[in-house]
Write a protein that holds these residues in place. Structure first.
Motif, short mmCIF file in Angstrom:
data_model
loop_
_atom_site.label_atom_id
_atom_site.label_comp_id
_atom_site.label_asym_id
_atom_site.label_seq_id
_atom_site.Cartn_x
_atom_site.Cartn_y
_atom_site.Cartn_z
N ALA A 117 37.45 27.26 20.45
CA ALA A 117 36.10 27.64 20.89
C ALA A 117 36.98 28.96 21.50
O ALA A 117 35.89 30.39 21.67
CB ALA A 117 36.39 26.84 22.31
N GLU A 118 38.10 29.89 22.11
CA GLU A 118 38.73 30.65 22.84
C GLU A 118 38.60 31.87 21.08
O GLU A 118 38.07 32.92 21.67
CB GLU A 118 40.03 30.50 23.14
N ILE A 119 39.02 31.36 19.67
CA ILE A 119 38.74 31.87 18.61
C ILE A 119 37.14 32.69 18.48
O ILE A 119 37.07 33.83 18.01
CB ILE A 119 39.87 31.76 17.43
N CYS A 120 36.58 31.82 18.91
CA CYS A 120 34.70 32.30 18.45
C CYS A 120 34.79 32.51 19.60
O CYS A 120 33.71 32.81 19.72
CB CYS A 120 34.62 31.29 17.57
N ALA A 121 35.67 33.00 20.66
CA ALA A 121 34.99 33.59 22.45
C ALA A 121 33.47 33.24 22.27
O ALA A 121 32.80 33.25 23.25
CB ALA A 121 34.34 34.95 21.33
N LEU A 122 33.58 31.20 22.96
CA LEU A 122 33.03 31.00 23.62
C LEU A 122 32.61 30.47 24.51
O LEU A 122 34.16 31.15 24.73
CB LEU A 122 32.57 29.44 22.69
N GLY A 123 31.47 30.93 25.30
CA GLY A 123 31.52 30.66 26.91
C GLY A 123 30.42 29.99 27.34
O GLY A 123 28.96 29.33 25.81
N PRO A 124 30.27 29.48 28.26
CA PRO A 124 28.81 29.15 29.18
C PRO A 124 27.47 30.31 28.37
O PRO A 124 26.75 29.42 28.22
CB PRO A 124 29.13 29.23 30.32
N ASP A 125 27.91 31.25 27.73
CA ASP A 125 25.99 31.93 27.02
C ASP A 125 26.39 31.66 25.54
O ASP A 125 24.91 32.03 25.69
CB ASP A 125 26.54 33.46 27.75
N SER A 126 27.21 30.73 25.54
CA SER A 126 26.85 30.77 23.74
C SER A 126 25.53 29.33 23.80
O SER A 126 25.72 28.77 24.68
CB SER A 126 28.33 30.22 23.58
N ILE A 127 25.04 29.78 22.35
CA ILE A 127 24.51 28.83 22.21
C ILE A 127 24.31 29.04 20.37
O ILE A 127 23.97 29.91 20.13
CB ILE A 127 22.47 29.71 22.61
N TYR A 128 24.75 27.57 20.16
CA TYR A 128 24.82 27.10 18.65
C TYR A 128 24.39 26.74 18.26
O TYR A 128 23.31 25.38 18.43
CB TYR A 128 26.58 25.93 18.59
#
Ligand code: AMP
Ligand code: DBH
Length: 532
Positions: A208-219
């Motif tokens: 998740a960190e490598i892919c820069a995921l955060g609360p605004d991520s929509i997968y």
């Protein structure tokens, strides 16, 4: 599982934190309960609702006798119910066994028998197939159906009262096996991969960190949700860890997926190479270009992405490409989002962890010089030390000091990035779907007109590889045809993607020199006749 001296290091370095999947969902529901976690068509499930549904289902499953340590084969399409079921099982400490929607009676029967599963959770009808017909293959496991249960146990009937939730016994510890994932395999029977909460969640958090995921991520979940790529690289679990949103696509075709990306403002998704090409061509051909402005990252993995397609993704879809080279056994490599194009277009990334150990070796397990092609062996904080209940196979699938033999031929560049150059294992990679040659051969050999059979990969412009069955007919038998052989395989209940695409009849298999040829040499000789 892991030797104690390694486990200690992985804990000391902060990789293994003692968090379980149940802890993860509880913490996220507490932190942002009202946010939407899962979008499944019109069904929009918040973190708090997901937690509540999972707990009530855990109580219901406990009520019909599912206990900590029990195995439950789960075969669900991309639906919200999948999350209820797996988090319910995680809460109980029962182990989901992740089947794919494409699996049929041969695979489901084997998974249920081999794991001594107490239950089999599936759907009613999906993509024209009635999954309830798998009940017989799954016996004696109890069949639980999401949807119209047709006399079996209805999943909907198992959501218990909150009062029952309070009476649930304690859940599992983080160093216990959380689930069994499938291996694409290279042997006659599929192998199962035991992953612990500790090791898997480390790979999820780091991904998740490598892919820069955060609360605004929509997968967007385009591939089957239970595939290791979709689950954890960073996948749906990475999104839940980051407090983002999962949008489920029922199928991955451009007509379904492109409007969904636009409507839900999807920021990241994951595909296999043939899908990347299909989406690209659909977008390029569209009279009305779909709105993909929200899409920041397209992850491509599961099979080798050819350079020419890699180069078209950024310009064609207006997003960043990320190559992902992973395996359900553990090791996952990513190109990083800020890597230069030279790396993103021409390599399959570098490992997640500074403690992923890589060895590139020759046939005698001796290291090859840096930059040369060799067999990839790996060991690390989220790579298994053995398949589940497969002691004999484990003796050859792992080195004496615990390295997993990936079967992949790779080159390690001086900058630490890997390039996948080929494969040494007896497997066909059909656009990311892995097929074990021996498994298919065993099914072919049951046909009365087949004397001997060998299954090999043949090059294919779209899928990368397709499978070809070379068959030596039994003398005097009626002539074999591909449709007849395919029908025979379907009737045996083999998943469609494993059924050979082509058939070549041979009077006899080539013999090299004197004595018996090994099956590996035979497959190599047959494959060589197909090149070019
Ligand atoms: P499995 O062990 O069934 O999870 O399948 C993992 C295998 O898929 C790897 O060992 C590779 O052979 C293949 N694979 C996955 N990602 C890639 C990739 N990006 N490029 C080439 N091969 C890949
Ligand atoms: O192919 C795979 O198994 C795979 C590909 C990308 C995988 O398991 C993963 C990422 O985690």
């Amino acid at each position: 599982m892991f030797p104690e001296e390694f486990a200690r290091v992985y804990r000391d370095r902060g990789y293994w934190t003692g968090q379980t999947f149940d802890d993860l969902l509880r913490e996220r529901a507490a932190a942002h309960g009202d946010r939407i976690a899962v979008v499944d068509g019109a069904d929009r499930v918040s973190y708090a609702q997901l937690r509540d549904r999972a707990l009530r289902l855990a109580a219901g499953l406990h009520g019909i006798g599912v206990r900590r340590g029990d195995r439950v084969v789960v075969q669900l399409p991309n639906t919200a119910a999948y999350f209820d079921v797996v988090f319910a099982l995680f809460r109980l400490g029962a182990l989901p066994v992740f089947a794919l929607p494409a699996h049929r009676s041969a695979e489901i029967g084997y998974f249920c028998a081999h794991t001594e599963a107490v239950a089999f959770v599936t759907t009613d009808v999906h993509e024209g197939f009635d999954h309830r017909t798998l009940a017989t293959a799954a016996e004696p496991a109890t069949l639980i159906v999401a949807g119209d249960a047709g006399g079996h146990v209805r999943l909907d009937s198992l959501y218990a009262d909150p009062a029952d939730v309070a009476r649930l016994p304690a859940g599992p510890a983080a160093d216990e096996v959380a689930f069994l994932q499938l291996s694409g395999g290279s042997t006659g029977l599929p192998k199962l991969i035991p992953r612990t909460h500790d090791d898997y969640l480390y790979s999820v958090r780091a991904s998740a960190e490598i892919c820069a995921l955060g609360p605004d991520s929509i997968y967007l979940t385009a591939l089957p949700v239970s595939h290791n790529f979709t689950m954890s690289s960073p996948g749906v679990l990475g999104v839940l860890h980051a407090g983002g949103r999962i949008v489920l696509a029922p199928r991955p075709d451009p007509a379904t997926v492109l409007p969904l990306i636009a409507a839900e403002r999807v920021t990241i998704t994951a595909v296999v190479p043939p899908l990347a090409l299909l989406w690209l061509e659909a977008v390029e051909a569209a009279a009305d270009r779909p709105d993909l402005s929200s899409l920041a990252v397209l992850q491509v993995g599961g099979a080798k992405l050819v350079d020419t397609v890699a180069a078209r993704i950024g310009p064609g879809l207006g997003c960043r490409l990320q190559q992902v080279f992973g395996m359900a056994e553990g090791l996952v490599n990513y190109t990083r989002l800020d890597d230069p194009d030279e790396i993103v277009l021409h390599t399959q990334g570098r490992p997640i962890s500074p403690d992923d150990e890589l060895r590139i070796v020759d046939e005698r397990d001796e290291p090859v010089p840096v930059g040369e092609v060799g067999h990839l062996l790996t060991r690390g904080p989220y790579t298994i030390r053995g398949y589940w209940r497969a002691a004999e196979h484990n003796r050859t699938a792992f080195t004496a000091d615990g390295f997993y033999r990936t079967g992949d031929l790779v080159r390690l560049r001086p900058d630490g990035y890997l390039v996948v150059e080929g494969r040494a294992k007896d497997q066909i990679n059909r656009g990311g779907e892995k097929i074990a040659a021996e498994e298919v051969e065993n099914h072919l050999l049951t046909h009365p007109a087949v004397h001997d059979a060998a299954v090999v990969a043949v090059p294919d412009a779209y899928l990368g590889e397709r499978s070809c069955a070379f068959v030596v007919p039994r003398p005097g038998a009626a002539p074999l045809t591909l449709p007849a052989l395919r029908r025979h395989m379907r009737e045996r209940g083999l998943a469609a993607y494993k059924i050979p695409d082509r058939l070549q009849i041979l009077a006899a298999f080539p013999v090299t020199g004197v004595g018996k040829v090994s099956r590996r040499e035979l497959r190599a000789a047959l494959a060589a006749t197909q090149k070019g």
